[in-house]
Design a protein around this motif. Structure first.
Motif, PDB file in Angstrom:
ATOM      1  N   VAL A  27       0.839  -1.196   0.000  1.00  0.00           N
ATOM      2  CA  VAL A  27       0.000   0.000   0.000  1.00  0.00           C
ATOM      3  C   VAL A  27       0.877   1.250   0.000  1.00  0.00           C
ATOM      4  CG1 VAL A  27      -1.930  -1.136   1.158  1.00  0.00           C
ATOM      5  CG2 VAL A  27      -0.179  -0.016   2.524  1.00  0.00           C
ATOM      6  N   ASP A  28       0.238   2.390  -0.222  1.00  0.00           N
ATOM      7  CA  ASP A  28       0.929   3.674  -0.208  1.00  0.00           C
ATOM      8  C   ASP A  28       1.493   3.936   1.182  1.00  0.00           C
ATOM      9  OD1 ASP A  28       1.840   6.167  -0.935  1.00  0.00           O
ATOM     10  OD2 ASP A  28      -0.094   7.157  -0.664  1.00  0.00           O
ATOM     11  N   LYS A  29       2.703   4.466   1.244  1.00  0.00           N
ATOM     12  CA  LYS A  29       3.379   4.701   2.528  1.00  0.00           C
ATOM     13  C   LYS A  29       2.642   5.685   3.421  1.00  0.00           C
ATOM     14  CE  LYS A  29       7.845   4.090   0.408  1.00  0.00           C
ATOM     15  NZ  LYS A  29       9.069   4.768   0.027  1.00  0.00           N
ATOM     16  N   ARG A  30       1.886   6.602   2.814  1.00  0.00           N
ATOM     17  CA  ARG A  30       1.194   7.638   3.597  1.00  0.00           C
ATOM     18  C   ARG A  30      -0.196   7.210   4.044  1.00  0.00           C
ATOM     19  NH1 ARG A  30       2.171  11.576  -1.241  1.00  0.00           N
ATOM     20  NH2 ARG A  30       1.305   9.681  -2.089  1.00  0.00           N
ATOM     21  N   ALA A  31      -0.668   6.053   3.624  1.00  0.00           N
ATOM     22  CA  ALA A  31      -2.028   5.615   3.945  1.00  0.00           C
ATOM     23  C   ALA A  31      -2.103   5.092   5.374  1.00  0.00           C
ATOM     24  CB  ALA A  31      -2.463   4.525   2.979  1.00  0.00           C
ATOM     25  N   ASN A  32      -3.223   5.421   6.056  1.00  0.00           N
ATOM     26  CA  ASN A  32      -3.429   4.882   7.392  1.00  0.00           C
ATOM     27  C   ASN A  32      -4.383   3.697   7.325  1.00  0.00           C
ATOM     28  OD1 ASN A  32      -6.046   5.938   7.264  1.00  0.00           O
ATOM     29  ND2 ASN A  32      -5.450   7.824   8.294  1.00  0.00           N
ATOM     30  N   LYS A  33      -4.643   3.064   8.481  1.00  0.00           N
ATOM     31  CA  LYS A  33      -5.435   1.841   8.504  1.00  0.00           C
ATOM     32  C   LYS A  33      -6.875   2.067   8.054  1.00  0.00           C
ATOM     33  CE  LYS A  33      -2.714  -0.450  12.036  1.00  0.00           C
ATOM     34  NZ  LYS A  33      -2.731  -1.195  13.296  1.00  0.00           N
ATOM     35  N   ILE A  34      -7.439   3.207   8.392  1.00  0.00           N
ATOM     36  CA  ILE A  34      -8.819   3.502   8.007  1.00  0.00           C
ATOM     37  C   ILE A  34      -8.932   3.635   6.492  1.00  0.00           C
ATOM     38  CG2 ILE A  34     -10.690   5.181   8.226  1.00  0.00           C
ATOM     39  CD1 ILE A  34      -9.487   5.825  11.030  1.00  0.00           C
ATOM     40  N   GLN A  35      -7.981   4.324   5.860  1.00  0.00           N
ATOM     41  CA  GLN A  35      -7.989   4.477   4.410  1.00  0.00           C
ATOM     42  C   GLN A  35      -7.781   3.131   3.713  1.00  0.00           C
ATOM     43  OE1 GLN A  35      -4.815   7.309   4.137  1.00  0.00           O
ATOM     44  NE2 GLN A  35      -6.217   9.059   4.006  1.00  0.00           N
ATOM     45  N   ILE A  36      -6.907   2.288   4.265  1.00  0.00           N
ATOM     46  CA  ILE A  36      -6.657   0.970   3.688  1.00  0.00           C
ATOM     47  C   ILE A  36      -7.918   0.118   3.768  1.00  0.00           C
ATOM     48  CG2 ILE A  36      -5.339  -1.167   3.950  1.00  0.00           C
ATOM     49  CD1 ILE A  36      -3.018   0.656   4.994  1.00  0.00           C
ATOM     50  N   LYS A  37      -8.596   0.152   4.908  1.00  0.00           N
ATOM     51  CA  LYS A  37      -9.836  -0.604   5.086  1.00  0.00           C
ATOM     52  C   LYS A  37     -10.883  -0.185   4.061  1.00  0.00           C
ATOM     53  CE  LYS A  37     -13.488  -1.530   8.423  1.00  0.00           C
ATOM     54  NZ  LYS A  37     -13.974  -1.341   9.780  1.00  0.00           N
ATOM     55  N   GLN A  38     -11.078   1.120   3.885  1.00  0.00           N
ATOM     56  CA  GLN A  38     -12.068   1.618   2.934  1.00  0.00           C
ATOM     57  C   GLN A  38     -11.707   1.239   1.499  1.00  0.00           C
ATOM     58  OE1 GLN A  38     -12.035   5.776   3.830  1.00  0.00           O
ATOM     59  NE2 GLN A  38     -13.465   5.591   5.552  1.00  0.00           N
ATOM     60  N   ALA A  39     -10.420   1.299   1.157  1.00  0.00           N
ATOM     61  CA  ALA A  39      -9.985   0.976  -0.206  1.00  0.00           C
ATOM     62  C   ALA A  39     -10.204  -0.498  -0.527  1.00  0.00           C
ATOM     63  CB  ALA A  39      -8.518   1.346  -0.385  1.00  0.00           C
ATOM     64  N   VAL A  40      -9.911  -1.392   0.426  1.00  0.00           N
ATOM     65  CA  VAL A  40     -10.089  -2.825   0.187  1.00  0.00           C
ATOM     66  C   VAL A  40     -11.578  -3.163   0.088  1.00  0.00           C
ATOM     67  CG1 VAL A  40      -9.772  -5.123   1.191  1.00  0.00           C
ATOM     68  CG2 VAL A  40      -7.892  -3.495   1.217  1.00  0.00           C
TER      69      VAL A  40
END
Length: 96
Positions: A27-40
């Motif tokens: 994933v992108d280095k600047r992404a946090n867990k909430i953004q990763i969850k929403q993207a998946v």
């Protein structure tokens, strides 16, 4: 910003996907867990229950050759291991 760069398909992650419903992504280095969850959830249509992230540093190497020293470096990246709801799965091979 594209959060998910690519899925990780290794023997260990594939086994975790079959047994524990966990899948890996770079994933992108600047992404946090909430953004990763929403993207998946948006990309694969599954319910994410847990997100674990790891930052991998760049490794530097030096090789001694006939022509002299050759310096090299691997790229730094961030890895996310995503747990999905029981009964759901992500199929990387037939995702159309």
């Amino acid at each position: 910003m594209s959060i998910i760069i690519k899925p990780i398909i290794t023997e260990k992650i594939t086994k975790d996907g079959e047994v524990f419903n966990r899948f890996g992504f770079v994933v992108d280095k600047r992404a946090n867990k909430i953004q990763i969850k929403q993207a998946v959830e948006e990309a694969y249509g599954v319910s994410v229950t847990d997100v674990n992230t790891m930052n991998y540093r760049a490794d530097r190497t030096v090789k001694y050759t006939k022509s002299g020293l050759i310096a090299g470096k691997t790229s730094a990246y961030k890895k996310a291991v995503v747990s999905v709801k029981e009964g759901e799965t992500i199929d990387f091979y037939n995702n159309i």
